[in-house]
Design an enzyme around this catalytic site. Structure first.
Site, PDB file in Angstrom:
ATOM      1  CB  THR A 106     -34.214   0.491  -0.899  1.00  0.00           C
ATOM      2  OG1 THR A 106     -35.310  -0.180  -1.532  1.00  0.00           O
ATOM      3  CG2 THR A 106     -33.157   0.804  -1.938  1.00  0.00           C
ATOM      4  CB  ALA A 107     -32.257   2.738   3.627  1.00  0.00           C
ATOM      5  CB  SER A 158     -38.260  -1.389   0.968  1.00  0.00           C
ATOM      6  OG  SER A 158     -38.313  -0.521   2.071  1.00  0.00           O
ATOM      7  CE  LYS A 195     -43.124   4.161  -1.155  1.00  0.00           C
ATOM      8  NZ  LYS A 195     -43.330   5.535  -0.693  1.00  0.00           N
ATOM      9  CG  HIS A 240     -38.501   9.211   4.398  1.00  0.00           C
ATOM     10  ND1 HIS A 240     -38.637   8.802   3.091  1.00  0.00           N
ATOM     11  CD2 HIS A 240     -39.088   8.239   5.149  1.00  0.00           C
ATOM     12  CE1 HIS A 240     -39.279   7.650   3.060  1.00  0.00           C
ATOM     13  NE2 HIS A 240     -39.550   7.276   4.274  1.00  0.00           N
TER      14      HIS A 240
END
Length: 279
Positions: free
Chosen positions: A108-109, A55, A53, A152
């Site tokens: 991505t943030a 980004s 997992k 989150h």
């Protein structure tokens, strides 16, 4: 088969059935739980885990041995990163030259933050400090940094730290593009049976939806002292139809993010058509 994903509720909810042998004929998994900054780094190095997992923003740096899977990830609306400050000054220009904490330089943030800041923070921010996401809000509260980029469950808890929201980058992105936010991606090594792996993950997602309480103990055991209500809110926000299938809209969001970022020189340019193997 080695897999690495975060201990966050959306990931443990999605992968609960797969990890616990509840998906028929699925491979047995050796699980590594790690923050996104660690998995992004693993994906950029040779000989990483079989499934990861990461980004979506990290896709331009992944090893060519990996491919994007069409399920298991996190996209959505109303679930974007927030920029938090101790001050209640709503002017983004107040960030000029300031220290800002981010959860990963290839998240991505952070990519959304850079696109937003280029338009809204004249002169740019000052120092960028990478730290685990659960340490960011206390650091802002205690004055160790000037602002924090959070993800989150921080969407639901930042008020507990007496912090203020400067901008919701998800709302900014959605208003600007009309597309969902591509947050977390699942990648796997190309030498694997990608179709079978994808089907197994999709079955794990569907099991989670059909049996929503089955994973509660597993989710909470990895949720870093999160309350059950916050964990459920986290799952409700990040696990949606895109988790089962990216679909045309999901891929369009990914192409838009990475294409725009490459045009701005923020990520390496890649052939976006290679990201989709199911057509």
């Amino acid at each position: 088969m080695k897999i690495a994903f975060s201990p966050c509720p959306n990931d443990t909810f999605i992968f609960h059935a797969l990890v616990h042998g509840l998906v028929p004929n699925a491979p047995k998994l050796d699980v590594m739980y790690a923050d996104i900054d660690i998995t992004n780094d693993l994906a950029a190095k040779p000989n990483g885990p079989d499934i990861l997992k990461i980004s979506f923003a990290a896709l331009p740096w992944i090893q060519p041995e990996y491919t994007l899977l069409p399920c298991g990830g996190a996209l959505g609306r109303g679930c974007g990163p927030l920029v938090l400050t101790k001050s209640n000054n709503p002017d983004p220009r107040a960030l000029t030259g300031k220290r800002v904490a981010v959860p990963s330089e290839r998240s991505t943030a952070y990519l959304l933050f850079r696109l937003w800041a280029a338009e809204n923070v004249p002169g740019g921010v000052g120092e960028i400090v990478v730290m685990p996401f659960h340490e960011i809000m206390p650091a802002v509260r205690d004055g160790k940094i000037d602002a924090g980029l959070v993800i989150h469950e921080a969407r639901f808890t930042y008020q507990n730290y007496d912090l203020n929201r400067l901008v919701d980058l998800g709302s900014w992105w959605e208003e600007d593009t009309g597309l969902p936010i591509p947050l977390g991606a699942i990648i796997a090594k190309r030498i694997l049976d990608i179709s079978s792996i994808s089907n197994a993950i999709r079955q794990s997602v569907e099991y989670a939806w059909d049996n929503p309480t089955a994973s509660e103990d597993y989710v909470l055991s990895h949720a870093q002292e999160m309350s059950p209500d916050v964990a459920k809110s986290h799952i409700d926000l990040y696990v949606n139809n895109f988790s089962a299938n990216l679909g045309d809209e999901g891929y369009e969001a990914i192409y838009s993010l990475l294409g725009r970022a490459a045009k701005e020189g923020l990520v390496p340019e890649i052939d976006l058509s290679t990201l989709r193997w199911d057509k």
